[in-house]
Design an enzyme around this catalytic site. Structure first.
Site, mmCIF file in Angstrom:
data_model
loop_
_atom_site.group_PDB
_atom_site.id
_atom_site.type_symbol
_atom_site.label_atom_id
_atom_site.label_comp_id
_atom_site.label_asym_id
_atom_site.label_seq_id
_atom_site.Cartn_x
_atom_site.Cartn_y
_atom_site.Cartn_z
ATOM 1 N N GLU A 93 0.949 -1.030 0.190
ATOM 2 C CA GLU A 93 -0.224 -0.305 -0.061
ATOM 3 C C GLU A 93 0.951 1.376 -0.441
ATOM 4 O O GLU A 93 1.938 1.319 0.929
ATOM 5 C CB GLU A 93 -0.829 0.408 1.525
ATOM 6 C CG GLU A 93 -2.029 -1.033 1.088
ATOM 7 C CD GLU A 93 -2.509 -0.930 2.915
ATOM 8 O OE1 GLU A 93 -3.103 -0.308 2.969
ATOM 9 O OE2 GLU A 93 -2.088 -1.660 3.658
ATOM 10 N N TYR A 95 0.459 6.094 -0.442
ATOM 11 C CA TYR A 95 -0.765 7.021 -0.414
ATOM 12 C C TYR A 95 0.026 7.899 -1.270
ATOM 13 O O TYR A 95 1.525 8.093 -1.169
ATOM 14 C CB TYR A 95 -1.061 7.789 0.683
ATOM 15 C CG TYR A 95 -1.031 9.089 1.048
ATOM 16 C CD1 TYR A 95 -2.858 9.197 0.832
ATOM 17 C CD2 TYR A 95 -0.350 10.534 1.480
ATOM 18 C CE1 TYR A 95 -2.725 10.718 0.461
ATOM 19 C CE2 TYR A 95 -1.085 11.862 0.971
ATOM 20 C CZ TYR A 95 -1.987 12.005 0.256
ATOM 21 O OH TYR A 95 -2.408 13.050 0.688
ATOM 22 N N SER A 157 9.371 6.455 -1.831
ATOM 23 C CA SER A 157 8.739 4.371 -2.565
ATOM 24 C C SER A 157 8.870 4.715 -4.197
ATOM 25 O O SER A 157 9.072 5.648 -4.921
ATOM 26 C CB SER A 157 7.243 4.909 -2.312
ATOM 27 O OG SER A 157 7.258 5.298 -0.755
ATOM 28 N N CYS A 188 4.164 0.200 2.220
ATOM 29 C CA CYS A 188 4.995 -0.329 1.588
ATOM 30 C C CYS A 188 4.853 -1.180 3.025
ATOM 31 O O CYS A 188 6.154 -2.201 3.019
ATOM 32 C CB CYS A 188 6.235 0.085 1.950
ATOM 33 S SG CYS A 188 5.481 2.005 0.922
#
EC number: 2.3.1.181
Length: 245
Positions: A93, A95, A157, A188
């Site tokens: 995951e 954002y 990321s 992550c």
């Protein structure tokens, strides 16, 4: 004309020069910049379209720079059942939102004689060099910690996908990101407090446009790009269909 001298077909030279110029232009990568935050799904579909075009040599390598409106996405390793947008990239995951500089890399690995790891390392080097300009020390990590880190916090990321010989997805650098937005997920696959930003480290906000320009310079150096085409705020539907942005 004196004996022994040859005439030069200038019309042939002119046509050849035009043809050579066209080839050079076509081999220049495209840098696409969106100046306002974008919704995620239209850009995701745009990436998929560009990958198909790149695999068919309809476009050259393309680098997309933008911020997103608030969105949560998950890569192929995520096994949750909520409403997070599932995508093809590696990882778990994350954002995306305002204040975060995202770059998508539509790169033909075969043409550049690279593999996926080569690409990730080039992305990491570009970010590390950009942060160094702002006196932020950082270092790259691979495997389950893939990205760029400052001390024991993750500032960038990275997750890519490959279709055919070409890549899509890319990196997300936290510039002025609202880090509280990570609290509803395990970014992550880590605790939310693992994330940091340039603003948090330095104690001041940054002009994201200036950071983007510095990152562009780092990418140009890392990918050995001498010339490029720059397009801003392109039509996601028309681009790549024979229409100039």
């Amino acid at each position: 004309m004196k004996a022994g001298h040859k005439t030069i077909d200038k019309s042939y030279m002119h046509v050849s020069l035009i043809f050579y110029s066209i080839i050079i232009f076509m081999n220049m990568p495209d840098f696409i910049i969106f100046e306002t935050p974008m919704e995620y799904k239209p850009v995701l579909y745009f990436q998929r379209k560009l990958v198909d075009l790149r695999n068919n040599d309809k476009i050259d390598d393309t680098f997309i720079f933008l911020e997103h409106n608030d969105v949560y996405t998950a890569g192929v390793h995520y096994r949750g059942n909520d409403d997070i947008i599932r995508v093809e990239r590696g990882g778990y995951e994350t954002y995306h939102g305002p204040g975060q500089l995202v770059v998508y890399f539509i790169i033909n690995l075969r043409e550049r004689k690279m593999n996926a790891l080569d690409l990730i390392k080039k992305i990491q080097n570009s970010v590390v060099n950009t942060l160094k300009y702002y006196n932020i020390e950082s270092y790259p990590m691979l495997n389950e910690k893939t990205g760029v880190w400052h001390e024991d916090r993750k500032i960038c990321s990275i997750g890519i996908a490959i279709r055919g010989f070409s890549t899509f997805h890319g990196m997300a650098l936290n510039v002025n990101t609202d880090l509280s937005k990570f609290n509803r997920i395990m970014p992550c696959n880590f605790s939310p407090d693992i994330m940091t930003s340039m603003e948090r480290i330095s104690g001041r906000p940054f002009n994201i446009n200036s950071v983007r320009e510095r990152l562009i310079q780092s990418i140009e150096k890392e990918f050995d790009i001498k010339e490029k085409n720059i397009y801003k705020n392109v039509d996601l539907v028309g681009y790549g269909n024979g229409l100039l942005p």
